[in-house]
Design an enzyme around this catalytic site. Sequence first.
Site, PDB file in Angstrom:
ATOM      1  N   ASN A  39       0.840  -1.200   0.000  1.00 21.65           N
ATOM      2  CA  ASN A  39       0.000   0.000   0.000  1.00 21.65           C
ATOM      3  C   ASN A  39       0.874   1.249   0.000  1.00 21.65           C
ATOM      4  O   ASN A  39       1.948   1.289   0.608  1.00 21.65           O
ATOM      5  CB  ASN A  39      -1.017  -0.010   1.144  1.00 21.65           C
ATOM      6  CG  ASN A  39      -0.443  -0.267   2.517  1.00 21.65           C
ATOM      7  OD1 ASN A  39       0.566  -0.936   2.659  1.00 21.65           O
ATOM      8  ND2 ASN A  39      -1.090   0.261   3.532  1.00 21.65           N
ATOM      9  N   GLU A  41       0.206   5.198   0.608  1.00 19.87           N
ATOM     10  CA  GLU A  41      -0.784   6.190   1.020  1.00 19.87           C
ATOM     11  C   GLU A  41      -0.404   7.584   0.533  1.00 19.87           C
ATOM     12  O   GLU A  41       0.679   7.803  -0.017  1.00 19.87           O
ATOM     13  CB  GLU A  41      -0.918   6.134   2.548  1.00 19.87           C
ATOM     14  CG  GLU A  41      -1.449   4.771   2.989  1.00 19.87           C
ATOM     15  CD  GLU A  41      -1.685   4.648   4.487  1.00 19.87           C
ATOM     16  OE1 GLU A  41      -1.223   5.514   5.252  1.00 19.87           O
ATOM     17  OE2 GLU A  41      -2.351   3.664   4.870  1.00 19.87           O
ATOM     18  N   CYS A  50      -4.022   0.427  -2.515  1.00 26.20           N
ATOM     19  CA  CYS A  50      -3.878  -0.808  -1.739  1.00 26.20           C
ATOM     20  C   CYS A  50      -2.773  -1.694  -2.308  1.00 26.20           C
ATOM     21  O   CYS A  50      -2.403  -1.589  -3.489  1.00 26.20           O
ATOM     22  CB  CYS A  50      -5.180  -1.597  -1.768  1.00 26.20           C
ATOM     23  SG  CYS A  50      -6.492  -0.899  -0.761  1.00 26.20           S
ATOM     24  N   GLU A  52      -2.937  -4.839  -3.025  1.00 30.31           N
ATOM     25  CA  GLU A  52      -3.428  -5.709  -4.102  1.00 30.31           C
ATOM     26  C   GLU A  52      -3.410  -4.961  -5.444  1.00 30.31           C
ATOM     27  O   GLU A  52      -3.028  -5.530  -6.475  1.00 30.31           O
ATOM     28  CB  GLU A  52      -4.864  -6.167  -3.814  1.00 30.31           C
ATOM     29  CG  GLU A  52      -5.014  -7.021  -2.561  1.00 30.31           C
ATOM     30  CD  GLU A  52      -5.275  -6.212  -1.289  1.00 30.31           C
ATOM     31  OE1 GLU A  52      -4.769  -5.079  -1.178  1.00 30.31           O
ATOM     32  OE2 GLU A  52      -5.978  -6.732  -0.417  1.00 30.31           O
ATOM     33  N   CYS A  83     -10.352  -4.980   0.533  1.00 37.37           N
ATOM     34  CA  CYS A  83     -11.445  -4.003   0.449  1.00 37.37           C
ATOM     35  C   CYS A  83     -12.312  -4.316  -0.784  1.00 37.37           C
ATOM     36  O   CYS A  83     -11.916  -5.077  -1.670  1.00 37.37           O
ATOM     37  CB  CYS A  83     -10.885  -2.579   0.383  1.00 37.37           C
ATOM     38  SG  CYS A  83     -10.257  -2.104  -1.231  1.00 37.37           S
ATOM     39  N   CYS A  86     -10.689  -3.650  -4.189  1.00 39.82           N
ATOM     40  CA  CYS A  86      -9.666  -4.638  -4.571  1.00 39.82           C
ATOM     41  C   CYS A  86     -10.303  -5.961  -4.970  1.00 39.82           C
ATOM     42  O   CYS A  86      -9.783  -6.675  -5.829  1.00 39.82           O
ATOM     43  CB  CYS A  86      -8.656  -4.836  -3.448  1.00 39.82           C
ATOM     44  SG  CYS A  86      -7.490  -3.454  -3.362  1.00 39.82           S
TER      45      CYS A  86
HETATM   46  N1  THU Z   1      -5.144  -1.870   2.628  1.00 35.95           N
HETATM   47  C1  THU Z   1      -4.553  -2.642   1.675  1.00 35.95           C
HETATM   48  O1  THU Z   1      -3.513  -2.266   1.119  1.00 35.95           O
HETATM   49  N2  THU Z   1      -5.146  -3.808   1.356  1.00 35.95           N
HETATM   50  C2  THU Z   1      -6.223  -4.339   1.988  1.00 35.95           C
HETATM   51  O2  THU Z   1      -6.638  -5.450   1.661  1.00 35.95           O
HETATM   52  C3  THU Z   1      -6.902  -3.580   3.051  1.00 35.95           C
HETATM   53  C4  THU Z   1      -6.391  -2.201   3.282  1.00 35.95           C
HETATM   54  C5  THU Z   1      -4.478  -0.616   3.011  1.00 35.95           C
HETATM   55  C6  THU Z   1      -5.115   0.652   2.517  1.00 35.95           C
HETATM   56  C7  THU Z   1      -4.589   1.648   3.525  1.00 35.95           C
HETATM   57  O3  THU Z   1      -3.310   2.116   3.103  1.00 35.95           O
HETATM   58  C8  THU Z   1      -4.413   0.854   4.803  1.00 35.95           C
HETATM   59  O4  THU Z   1      -4.425  -0.513   4.405  1.00 35.95           O
HETATM   60  C9  THU Z   1      -5.485   1.099   5.824  1.00 35.95           C
HETATM   61  O5  THU Z   1      -6.741   0.954   5.284  1.00 35.95           O
END
Ligand code: THU
Length: 130
Positions: A39, A41, A50, A52, A83, A86
């Site tokens: 991920n 941000e 994310c 994925e 999520c 994804c």
């Molecule tokens: N996140 C992912 O990268 N993948 C997931 O399956 C769930 C959430 C990340 C997004 C964000 O940067 C952090 O986790 C918190 O939501």
Amino acid sequence: MSLLQAATEVRLRAYAPYSRFKVGAAIRSVEGRVHVGCNVENVAYPEGTCAEAGAIAAMIAAGDSRIAEIAVIADSPEPVPCCGGCRQKIAEFADQGVLVTLHTTDGKAHSLTVAQLLPGVFSAAHMDRV
Ligand code: THU
């Protein structure tokens, strides 16, 4: 290298200063190569991506086409559920029976199929244009 190992390694490179929730993902493509993502941000929160999504982008950028298997890992009490966005992104590139394994850093794991991850998925078959 196992998918779990690849996802574990890339997770450490996640950029997650806001949530402090690092996630790693690794895809084995049908072509047999491993593609990873973490991920990333952004201070404008909705612009974050994310793990994925990063792994899917890496797979496509490398010239591979479809997901044969995917592993995701996060430091959470229970395996991290992908999520909704994804789930749709994974479904674009994976057959319904493809296994998605969700891991925690303390060794728990839960596997489910793409069909279980996103029942009733909207797919290209719903349109008569493709
Ligand atoms: N996140 C992912 O990268 N993948 C997931 O399956 C769930 C959430 C990340 C997004 C964000 O940067 C952090 O986790 C918190 O939501």
